[in-house]
Scaffold this active site. Sequence first.
Site, PDB file in Angstrom:
ATOM      1  N   CYS A   1      26.400   9.959  -0.333  1.00 30.10           N
ATOM      2  CA  CYS A   1      27.103   8.742  -0.734  1.00 30.10           C
ATOM      3  C   CYS A   1      28.608   8.973  -0.818  1.00 30.10           C
ATOM      4  O   CYS A   1      29.085  10.097  -1.010  1.00 30.10           O
ATOM      5  CB  CYS A   1      26.553   8.201  -2.057  1.00 30.10           C
ATOM      6  SG  CYS A   1      27.143   9.053  -3.510  1.00 30.10           S
TER       7      CYS A   1
ATOM      8  N   GLU B   1      15.193  12.197  -6.864  1.00 30.85           N
ATOM      9  CA  GLU B   1      15.589  11.394  -5.697  1.00 30.85           C
ATOM     10  C   GLU B   1      14.829  11.837  -4.456  1.00 30.85           C
ATOM     11  O   GLU B   1      14.355  11.006  -3.672  1.00 30.85           O
ATOM     12  CB  GLU B   1      17.094  11.506  -5.442  1.00 30.85           C
ATOM     13  CG  GLU B   1      17.557  10.697  -4.238  1.00 30.85           C
ATOM     14  CD  GLU B   1      18.988  10.993  -3.817  1.00 30.85           C
ATOM     15  OE1 GLU B   1      19.256  10.985  -2.599  1.00 30.85           O
ATOM     16  OE2 GLU B   1      19.834  11.219  -4.703  1.00 30.85           O
TER      17      GLU B   1
END
Length: 278
Positions: A190, A126
């Site tokens: 998140c 990521e």
Amino acid sequence: MSRVIIANPTGFCFGVRRAIEALEDILTKRGLVYCIGMPIHNPQEVDRLVRKGLVVVDSPELVPPSSQVFVRAHGISPTLFSVLKQRSTCVIDGTCPFVKKAQERAKHLAESGYLVCIVGDASHPEVKALLGTVGGHAIVVRNINQAKDIGKISKLGVISQTTQDEKDFSSIVAELTLHTKDMRIYNTICNATRARQNATRELAKVVEGIIVIGGRNSANTGKLYDIAKSTGVDVVWIEHAQELDRGWLSGKARIGIAAGASTPDWLIHQLKQTMAIT
């Protein structure tokens, strides 16, 4: 027999579930699908998908021309995406929407003249994708000691790997404020990560031990393990039920289960069944 308490929420997050459902759909309809790197960080789930026709490769050169390609939940760089579009007849983008938002934030900061600082692990896919989004013009800070070493920066834009620990991110940001007079911060952790971390902290208050189940290559699972350890509760990290040491269960009246956001329900169910017959 020990009482088993499952953290809530646990298992697949929205982004991972979305990616797996899209991948399964394309495997069912079209068969063979290639992916650069593991689509999610759970070896057992990836093995299940491989048996359905998924082929995991390390580089775009290993994708045959005109093949179908799946973009994993962690995302990829714009350059790699462009290469895949040229080689493939069909590219299915399984990038997590939260990761996409972090990429958009990074791009916006770079275009606004800020040096982008990514709080996370430089070796994680990521973070590599985030670096690619800004053409590599960024720094990566994993911990507060690295934050202390960045020197003075005129304009600093901060984002986070989506699976970072909230408390670690806050302490690193506090240190970074000492290194610049112009800092813009986007907390791109998140909601699913935050919820699972909080659930693990709450679980630790009511159990004698916690089993964290998930891939050892999973960053968010590793964070859950670290959080559980930090509470002082006895904790083990396993990838699947067969790894569980039955002796560890002895003397524990209440045992908690926490699972990473890339851990499928079927692995959690197998663990519960194994504990039920112990």
